[in-house]
Scaffold this motif. Structure first.
Motif, PDB file in Angstrom:
ATOM      1  N   UNK A 174     -28.181  34.585 -52.421  1.00  0.00           N
ATOM      2  CA  UNK A 174     -29.425  35.334 -52.528  1.00  0.00           C
ATOM      3  C   UNK A 174     -30.585  34.349 -52.406  1.00  0.00           C
ATOM      4  N   UNK A 175     -31.407  34.490 -51.353  1.00  0.00           N
ATOM      5  CA  UNK A 175     -32.496  33.538 -51.118  1.00  0.00           C
ATOM      6  C   UNK A 175     -33.844  34.058 -51.615  1.00  0.00           C
ATOM      7  N   UNK A 176     -33.947  35.362 -51.750  1.00  0.00           N
ATOM      8  CA  UNK A 176     -35.110  35.993 -52.379  1.00  0.00           C
ATOM      9  C   UNK A 176     -34.706  37.411 -52.731  1.00  0.00           C
ATOM     10  N   UNK A 177     -35.562  38.113 -53.429  1.00  0.00           N
ATOM     11  CA  UNK A 177     -35.191  39.439 -53.913  1.00  0.00           C
ATOM     12  C   UNK A 177     -34.786  40.350 -52.752  1.00  0.00           C
ATOM     13  N   UNK A 178     -33.555  40.832 -52.828  1.00  0.00           N
ATOM     14  CA  UNK A 178     -33.068  41.768 -51.831  1.00  0.00           C
ATOM     15  C   UNK A 178     -32.613  41.159 -50.526  1.00  0.00           C
ATOM     16  N   UNK A 179     -32.545  39.823 -50.435  1.00  0.00           N
ATOM     17  CA  UNK A 179     -32.146  39.178 -49.180  1.00  0.00           C
ATOM     18  C   UNK A 179     -31.075  38.123 -49.441  1.00  0.00           C
ATOM     19  N   UNK A 180     -29.956  38.216 -48.717  1.00  0.00           N
ATOM     20  CA  UNK A 180     -28.854  37.254 -48.801  1.00  0.00           C
ATOM     21  C   UNK A 180     -28.745  36.529 -47.467  1.00  0.00           C
ATOM     22  N   UNK A 181     -28.254  35.293 -47.515  1.00  0.00           N
ATOM     23  CA  UNK A 181     -28.162  34.516 -46.288  1.00  0.00           C
ATOM     24  C   UNK A 181     -27.004  33.531 -46.355  1.00  0.00           C
ATOM     25  N   UNK A 182     -26.463  33.195 -45.182  1.00  0.00           N
ATOM     26  CA  UNK A 182     -25.462  32.139 -45.060  1.00  0.00           C
ATOM     27  C   UNK A 182     -25.396  31.689 -43.607  1.00  0.00           C
ATOM     28  N   UNK A 183     -24.801  30.516 -43.392  1.00  0.00           N
ATOM     29  CA  UNK A 183     -24.521  30.042 -42.040  1.00  0.00           C
ATOM     30  C   UNK A 183     -23.085  30.406 -41.683  1.00  0.00           C
ATOM     31  N   UNK A 184     -22.806  30.555 -40.382  1.00  0.00           N
ATOM     32  CA  UNK A 184     -21.430  30.750 -39.958  1.00  0.00           C
ATOM     33  C   UNK A 184     -21.256  30.235 -38.539  1.00  0.00           C
ATOM     34  N   UNK A 185     -20.113  29.618 -38.301  1.00  0.00           N
ATOM     35  CA  UNK A 185     -19.743  29.245 -36.943  1.00  0.00           C
ATOM     36  C   UNK A 185     -19.250  30.495 -36.225  1.00  0.00           C
ATOM     37  N   UNK A 186     -19.817  30.770 -35.070  1.00  0.00           N
ATOM     38  CA  UNK A 186     -19.401  31.943 -34.304  1.00  0.00           C
ATOM     39  C   UNK A 186     -17.957  31.739 -33.846  1.00  0.00           C
ATOM     40  N   UNK A 187     -17.109  32.702 -34.136  1.00  0.00           N
ATOM     41  CA  UNK A 187     -15.676  32.597 -33.865  1.00  0.00           C
ATOM     42  C   UNK A 187     -15.318  33.092 -32.462  1.00  0.00           C
ATOM     43  N   UNK A 188     -14.194  32.606 -31.978  1.00  0.00           N
ATOM     44  CA  UNK A 188     -13.575  33.167 -30.783  1.00  0.00           C
ATOM     45  C   UNK A 188     -14.351  33.024 -29.489  1.00  0.00           C
ATOM     46  N   UNK A 189     -15.242  32.029 -29.383  1.00  0.00           N
ATOM     47  CA  UNK A 189     -16.043  31.890 -28.163  1.00  0.00           C
ATOM     48  C   UNK A 189     -15.154  31.693 -26.946  1.00  0.00           C
ATOM     49  N   UNK A 190     -14.089  30.915 -27.105  1.00  0.00           N
ATOM     50  CA  UNK A 190     -13.230  30.632 -25.945  1.00  0.00           C
ATOM     51  C   UNK A 190     -12.419  31.850 -25.503  1.00  0.00           C
ATOM     52  N   UNK A 191     -12.411  32.911 -26.321  1.00  0.00           N
ATOM     53  CA  UNK A 191     -11.664  34.121 -25.966  1.00  0.00           C
ATOM     54  C   UNK A 191     -12.562  35.203 -25.353  1.00  0.00           C
ATOM     55  N   UNK A 192     -13.841  34.906 -25.171  1.00  0.00           N
ATOM     56  CA  UNK A 192     -14.778  35.907 -24.668  1.00  0.00           C
ATOM     57  C   UNK A 192     -14.709  36.061 -23.156  1.00  0.00           C
ATOM     58  N   UNK A 193     -14.650  34.946 -22.453  1.00  0.00           N
ATOM     59  CA  UNK A 193     -14.793  34.998 -20.996  1.00  0.00           C
ATOM     60  C   UNK A 193     -13.509  35.467 -20.295  1.00  0.00           C
ATOM     61  N   UNK A 194     -13.737  36.066 -19.110  1.00  0.00           N
ATOM     62  CA  UNK A 194     -12.662  36.475 -18.208  1.00  0.00           C
ATOM     63  C   UNK A 194     -11.664  37.439 -18.846  1.00  0.00           C
ATOM     64  N   UNK A 195     -12.191  38.371 -19.612  1.00  0.00           N
ATOM     65  CA  UNK A 195     -11.379  39.431 -20.197  1.00  0.00           C
ATOM     66  C   UNK A 195     -12.254  40.660 -20.377  1.00  0.00           C
ATOM     67  N   UNK A 196     -11.633  41.807 -20.508  1.00  0.00           N
ATOM     68  CA  UNK A 196     -12.367  43.052 -20.689  1.00  0.00           C
ATOM     69  C   UNK A 196     -12.708  43.232 -22.165  1.00  0.00           C
ATOM     70  N   UNK A 197     -13.967  43.543 -22.450  1.00  0.00           N
ATOM     71  CA  UNK A 197     -14.433  43.757 -23.821  1.00  0.00           C
ATOM     72  C   UNK A 197     -15.011  45.157 -23.944  1.00  0.00           C
ATOM     73  N   UNK A 198     -14.673  45.848 -25.034  1.00  0.00           N
ATOM     74  CA  UNK A 198     -15.248  47.161 -25.304  1.00  0.00           C
ATOM     75  C   UNK A 198     -16.461  46.970 -26.201  1.00  0.00           C
ATOM     76  N   UNK A 199     -17.629  46.949 -25.587  1.00  0.00           N
ATOM     77  CA  UNK A 199     -18.881  46.701 -26.296  1.00  0.00           C
ATOM     78  C   UNK A 199     -19.578  48.035 -26.513  1.00  0.00           C
TER      79      UNK A 199
END
Length: 276
Positions: free
Chosen positions: A137-162
């Protein structure tokens, strides 16, 4: 870019960089055969030192026998120093590539082992453990964190249902989008309808309408519960193609919620009580 846009980008970058570092890390274990990732404990840092406890879910994880150095599922382990099992997941500052490594994680030259594992997830080749920062909790009503984006190498050259649309992202397109990102740029989280390789990977991370990876599974349930209108994500660190896939993009998450809201809430997340 006009003056107003420049000011907005600088403000976003400043907001991302100045967030406090996490005081609690979720410890997860990956089954060596099924590859399922399950939360098994919480690692905490406070003014008195460090603390590790198993959560109730650890009892139900198939084939999990406990961590080295933490034999009892019911004990609360404390130490003045970071436990060896976790400290060995940080890089020794005497290594020649230390400066490059911490820079890729958006950390200063004097980054502590705790700061390193909180940003990197403590990943080691062929290992079954990963760490994840609990949003603070960084201020009232707001939460925050960092994260490494997962699965980047699995994104390209495949069909994605977006959403309700099928999308195909070439490796060249993905690389171009990643290379064009800058600190503070907004990222969008959007539903991924049906991922047979990982059913829990239900939220894609997008930039300019192009998927670039996935939100970590641990966050998905709570983020879906909060709703799109209460969640924002920004680029915190972007690394070039020389970086490993899992370190290409570090993002900052901001969530708005009521004062009663808690991340990772429920019976399976409770600390395993004494006597179990």
């Amino acid at each position: 870019m006009n003056a107003a846009s420049t000011h907005e980008s600088l403000t976003a970058a400043k907001r991302v960089v100045q967030q406090p570092r996490s005081r609690r890390l979720i410890v997860t274990w990956q089954h060596p055969i099924s590859r399922a990732i399950e939360p098994i404990g919480v690692l905490l840092r406070d003014a008195q030192g460090y603390e590790f406890s198993y959560v109730r879910n650890a009892h139900d994880v198939k084939d999990f026998q406990g961590l080295i150095g933490f034999p009892s599922f019911s004990e609360v382990y404390r130490s003045d120093d970071l436990f060896p099992l976790f400290s060995q997941r940080a890089m020794d500052p005497r290594r020649l590539d230390f400066s490059r490594y911490v820079k890729k994680l958006g950390l200063p030259e004097d980054a502590t082992p705790w700061e390193q594992i909180a940003a990197s997830g403590g990943r080691r080749a062929g290992d079954t453990l990963q760490l994840f920062p609990v949003p603070e909790k960084i201020r009232e009503g707001v939460w925050s964190c960092s994260f490494l984006v997962h699965g980047i190498r699995h994104i390209s050259n495949r069909s994605l249902s977006v959403g309700h649309q099928e999308m195909w992202v070439s490796s060249d397109k993905l690389d171009a989008v990643l290379n064009n990102l800058r600190i503070g740029d907004p990222l969008r989280l959007i539903k991924n309808e049906g991922n047979p390789a990982n059913p829990e990977a239900r939220l894609l991370v997008q930039s300019e309408g192009v998927p670039v990876g996935f939100l970590p599974n641990l966050l998905v349930e709570d983020i879906v519960r909060l709703g799109d209108e209460n969640v924002s994500a920004y680029v915190q660190v972007i690394n070039g193609s020389e970086a490993p896939w899992h370190m290409r993009l570090l993002a900052r998450l901001e969530c708005r919620a009521s004062s009663e809201f808690e991340f990772f809430k429920g019976a399976s997340w409770e600390l395993a009580p004494s006597g179990e």
